[in-house]
Design a protein around this motif. Structure first.
Motif, mmCIF file in Angstrom:
data_model
loop_
_atom_site.group_PDB
_atom_site.id
_atom_site.type_symbol
_atom_site.label_atom_id
_atom_site.label_comp_id
_atom_site.label_asym_id
_atom_site.label_seq_id
_atom_site.Cartn_x
_atom_site.Cartn_y
_atom_site.Cartn_z
ATOM 1 N N GLY A 108 0.988 -1.301 -0.425
ATOM 2 C CA GLY A 108 -0.381 -0.213 -0.303
ATOM 3 C C GLY A 108 1.037 1.180 0.335
ATOM 4 O O GLY A 108 -0.085 2.268 -0.204
ATOM 5 N N ALA A 109 1.920 1.427 -0.035
ATOM 6 C CA ALA A 109 3.119 2.165 0.624
ATOM 7 C C ALA A 109 3.421 2.869 -0.697
ATOM 8 O O ALA A 109 4.436 3.533 -0.617
ATOM 9 C CB ALA A 109 4.385 2.023 1.523
ATOM 10 N N VAL A 110 3.542 1.781 -1.862
ATOM 11 C CA VAL A 110 3.919 2.338 -3.017
ATOM 12 C C VAL A 110 2.483 2.986 -3.694
ATOM 13 O O VAL A 110 1.568 3.093 -4.546
ATOM 14 C CB VAL A 110 3.911 1.159 -4.007
ATOM 15 C CG1 VAL A 110 4.303 1.701 -5.461
ATOM 16 C CG2 VAL A 110 4.722 0.595 -3.367
ATOM 17 N N ALA A 111 3.109 4.591 -4.312
ATOM 18 C CA ALA A 111 1.585 5.375 -4.451
ATOM 19 C C ALA A 111 1.331 4.586 -6.271
ATOM 20 O O ALA A 111 2.371 3.548 -7.111
ATOM 21 C CB ALA A 111 2.462 7.007 -5.318
ATOM 22 N N LYS A 112 -0.058 4.817 -7.088
ATOM 23 C CA LYS A 112 0.374 4.254 -7.643
ATOM 24 C C LYS A 112 0.624 4.635 -9.622
ATOM 25 O O LYS A 112 1.039 3.509 -10.088
ATOM 26 C CB LYS A 112 -1.196 4.093 -8.214
ATOM 27 C CG LYS A 112 -2.146 3.328 -9.134
ATOM 28 C CD LYS A 112 -3.419 3.862 -9.541
ATOM 29 C CE LYS A 112 -4.745 3.077 -10.358
ATOM 30 N NZ LYS A 112 -6.205 3.148 -10.131
ATOM 31 N N ASN A 113 1.099 5.595 -8.935
ATOM 32 C CA ASN A 113 1.462 6.107 -10.217
ATOM 33 C C ASN A 113 3.203 6.073 -10.543
ATOM 34 O O ASN A 113 3.818 5.892 -11.593
ATOM 35 C CB ASN A 113 2.033 7.736 -10.236
ATOM 36 C CG ASN A 113 -0.498 8.023 -10.728
ATOM 37 O OD1 ASN A 113 -0.672 7.632 -11.263
ATOM 38 N ND2 ASN A 113 -0.484 9.389 -10.372
ATOM 39 N N ASP A 114 3.641 5.259 -9.329
ATOM 40 C CA ASP A 114 4.912 4.553 -9.770
ATOM 41 C C ASP A 114 5.375 3.121 -9.416
ATOM 42 O O ASP A 114 6.043 2.291 -9.759
ATOM 43 C CB ASP A 114 5.694 5.056 -8.130
ATOM 44 C CG ASP A 114 5.985 7.051 -7.585
ATOM 45 O OD1 ASP A 114 6.379 6.888 -8.937
ATOM 46 O OD2 ASP A 114 6.196 6.535 -6.362
ATOM 47 N N TYR A 115 3.790 2.726 -9.585
ATOM 48 C CA TYR A 115 4.113 1.317 -10.693
ATOM 49 C C TYR A 115 4.657 0.975 -10.907
ATOM 50 O O TYR A 115 5.887 0.145 -11.272
ATOM 51 C CB TYR A 115 2.786 0.308 -10.714
ATOM 52 C CG TYR A 115 1.870 0.529 -9.527
ATOM 53 C CD1 TYR A 115 1.815 0.553 -7.869
ATOM 54 C CD2 TYR A 115 0.494 0.287 -9.706
ATOM 55 C CE1 TYR A 115 1.317 0.388 -7.384
ATOM 56 C CE2 TYR A 115 -0.341 -0.284 -8.586
ATOM 57 C CZ TYR A 115 -0.419 0.503 -7.580
ATOM 58 O OH TYR A 115 -1.169 0.157 -6.403
ATOM 59 N N PRO A 116 4.793 1.747 -12.797
ATOM 60 C CA PRO A 116 6.225 1.326 -13.730
ATOM 61 C C PRO A 116 7.852 1.156 -12.783
ATOM 62 O O PRO A 116 8.573 0.960 -13.987
ATOM 63 C CB PRO A 116 5.796 2.150 -15.275
ATOM 64 C CG PRO A 116 4.268 2.556 -14.709
ATOM 65 C CD PRO A 116 4.255 2.497 -12.643
ATOM 66 N N LYS A 117 7.864 2.179 -12.108
ATOM 67 C CA LYS A 117 9.196 1.552 -11.406
ATOM 68 C C LYS A 117 9.079 1.146 -10.918
ATOM 69 O O LYS A 117 10.562 0.434 -10.713
ATOM 70 C CB LYS A 117 9.436 3.351 -10.591
ATOM 71 C CG LYS A 117 9.650 4.761 -11.219
ATOM 72 C CD LYS A 117 9.523 5.374 -10.318
ATOM 73 C CE LYS A 117 8.988 6.768 -10.640
ATOM 74 N NZ LYS A 117 8.669 7.784 -9.462
ATOM 75 N N PHE A 118 8.449 0.339 -9.751
ATOM 76 C CA PHE A 118 8.667 -1.394 -9.567
ATOM 77 C C PHE A 118 8.206 -2.442 -10.037
ATOM 78 O O PHE A 118 8.685 -3.440 -9.940
ATOM 79 C CB PHE A 118 7.667 -1.349 -8.279
ATOM 80 C CG PHE A 118 8.692 0.322 -7.339
ATOM 81 C CD1 PHE A 118 10.031 0.045 -6.736
ATOM 82 C CD2 PHE A 118 7.834 1.213 -7.099
ATOM 83 C CE1 PHE A 118 10.368 1.732 -6.024
ATOM 84 C CE2 PHE A 118 8.229 2.255 -6.562
ATOM 85 C CZ PHE A 118 10.099 2.883 -6.014
ATOM 86 N N PHE A 119 7.807 -2.758 -10.716
ATOM 87 C CA PHE A 119 6.685 -3.574 -11.623
ATOM 88 C C PHE A 119 6.568 -4.292 -12.599
ATOM 89 O O PHE A 119 6.846 -2.811 -13.499
ATOM 90 C CB PHE A 119 5.157 -3.852 -11.060
ATOM 91 C CG PHE A 119 5.282 -3.688 -9.808
ATOM 92 C CD1 PHE A 119 5.861 -4.597 -8.372
ATOM 93 C CD2 PHE A 119 4.854 -2.317 -9.385
ATOM 94 C CE1 PHE A 119 6.049 -3.855 -6.909
ATOM 95 C CE2 PHE A 119 4.308 -1.979 -7.077
ATOM 96 C CZ PHE A 119 5.307 -2.851 -6.570
ATOM 97 N N ALA A 120 6.838 -4.815 -13.265
ATOM 98 C CA ALA A 120 6.831 -5.303 -14.983
ATOM 99 C C ALA A 120 5.288 -5.824 -15.050
ATOM 100 O O ALA A 120 4.307 -6.092 -14.633
ATOM 101 C CB ALA A 120 7.416 -6.302 -15.204
#
Length: 441
Positions: A108-120
């Motif tokens: 939950g601590a990952v901002a939605k707009n940051d998903y491409p930085k962390f997940f494929a």
């Protein structure tokens, strides 16, 4: 621990997304999508580590058995599990160092707009939304970054035998009818009608998951994205929080909420010492298990919808639990994706846990049979504007998905805090609207 962590992930984390800094770990993101596994499973190989908050399933060997079943189809993939008690806190730290496994639940601590930085990315919204529920929860710029582990409906877990003893056999259709039912339980059985789980706190967050069920509105969550005074007269949140306030104010909950105990509450409900608790449908099998272990009748554990009808029908919003994702740094993305696809569609996990499958074509679980038989309207609550709503909620320092403001609501209702319900709602509305203008939603 049981399913406490599941409850937290299902409701508490449905909307909460604080902000993790980029951590310098984006690495430019993934190039292209992590495609579904090849037609021939034997072509898929590699070792993958799966992070999970379900430490109970790691300890009792259940996940190991799932891996063994997976290996019957994908013999060249080695799966290991890392059960993490403080999942949110620990994974947040690991993400800073890029070492967060191959498959994980999106914190939950990952901002939605940051998903491409962390997940494929796992595919396009157009492709995955036709197959899976809740795909908009992880959609960024037309691509989906997570597939729900499962979904859950919300309602009141209750002891049917106790309510029958009180003379209440039909589901209450209005908040007032629900209060009347609780009064009957108190008067005719001597049991505590409602249990808040105030001290543990997280169960109070379960009330938020009813947003949408009151008005049978899939867009209810999205409609909070602005200076909309969410607790104004006639609103969903006012109805939801107003009922909780009235339960406590009218003496229909435990005498001292500061002494509640989540683990004990399960036995109290099974034993008919308390009448009802607001929880997700994930809890039904857990309550029935406690009843069975205590030599009581599991069939006495029932589940009723929020007491409001729309066009003569009850409604139940389905909300997503944790979303499974593939780390952008995984060296075995195809194997990781194969695990997610198999676990979602072939493992039988959702059926066994009695929760709603993320697969749209799957039937509702047996735990929700009464909802199905009574023609309750199910719908997926949209998460399209969750990021904007989270930003407002964060700036307003209210915490729609934290326990604090409802603990204050309960304290206000029982006289431990000064002020009226109207003042309480007015303050929430003011803070929300001011924050909405500040964050520019």
């Amino acid at each position: 621990m049981g399913k406490k962590t599941t409850a937290l992930s299902g409701a508490l984390l449905t909307a909460v997304m604080l902000t993790v800094s980029a951590c310098g770990g984006g690495g430019g993101g993934a190039t292209g999508e992590t495609a579904a596994a090849p037609a021939d499973p034997k072509e898929v190989s590699g070792e993958i580590k799966v992070l999970t908050q379900r430490t109970d399933l790691v300890q009792n060997g259940a996940l190991k058995q799932y891996a063994a079943d997976f290996n019957k189809i994908y013999p060249k993939v080695k799966v290991s599990f890392d059960g993490i008690t403080d999942y949110e806190g620990e994974v947040k730290i690991r993400m800073s160092a890029k070492s967060y496994g191959d498959v994980l639940f999106i914190p939950g601590a990952v901002a939605k707009n940051d998903y491409p930085k962390f997940f494929a990315p796992l595919g396009t919204t157009a492709e995955l939304s036709s197959r899976y529920r809740f795909s908009d929860k992880t959609e960024v710029d037309g691509k989906v970054y997570g597939i729900a582990q499962f979904g859950t409906a919300n309602g009141f877990v209750y002891n049917k035998a106790l309510w029958r003893k009180a003379g209440v056999t039909a589901w209450p259709k209005t908040p007032q009818e629900f209060l009347d039912g609780l009064k009957a339980v108190k008067a005719k059985t001597g049991a505590t009608p409602y249990y808040t789980n105030f001290k543990d706190g997280w169960p109070l967050v379960q009330w938020t998951a009813n947003n949408g069920s009151v008005g049978c509105d899939a867009q209810a969550g999205n409609k909070l994205a602005g200076p909309v005074s969410p607790w104004k007269e006639g609103s969903e949140l006012r109805t939801i929080d107003g009922l909780l306030h009235d339960i406590v104010e009218q003496g229909l909950s435990e005498k001292d909420p500061t002494t509640t105990n989540w683990e004990n509450s399960k036995s109290l409900l099974a034993d008919g010492k308390i009448g009802a608790m607001m929880l997700g449908s994930w809890s039904i099998t857990q309550m029935q298990g406690v009843a069975k272990d205590s030599g009581l009748n599991p069939a006495d554990i029932g589940f009723m919808p929020f007491p409001v009808q729309k066009a003569g029908k009850f409604c139940a919003a389905l909300v997503s639990d944790y979303q499974q994702a593939v780390s952008v740094h995984s060296k075995n993305k195809t194997a990781a994706r194969a695990w997610i696809d198999w676990f979602t569609e072939k493992s039988g996990f959702a059926e066994k846990e009695g929760v709603v499958s993320a697969v749209k074509s799957a039937p509702m679980p047996a735990t929700l049979k009464e909802f199905v038989d009574n023609d309750v309207t199910f719908f997926d609550r949209s998460e399209a504007k969750t990021a904007a709503v989270n930003d407002i909620d964060d700036a307003a320092e209210i915490g729609l998905n934290k326990q604090d403001y409802r603990q204050k609501l309960i304290d206000t209702a029982r006289g431990a805090e000064k002020g009226s319900l109207e003042d309480f709602f007015a303050d929430l509305n003011k803070r929300w609207d001011e924050a909405a203008k500040t964050v520019g939603s």
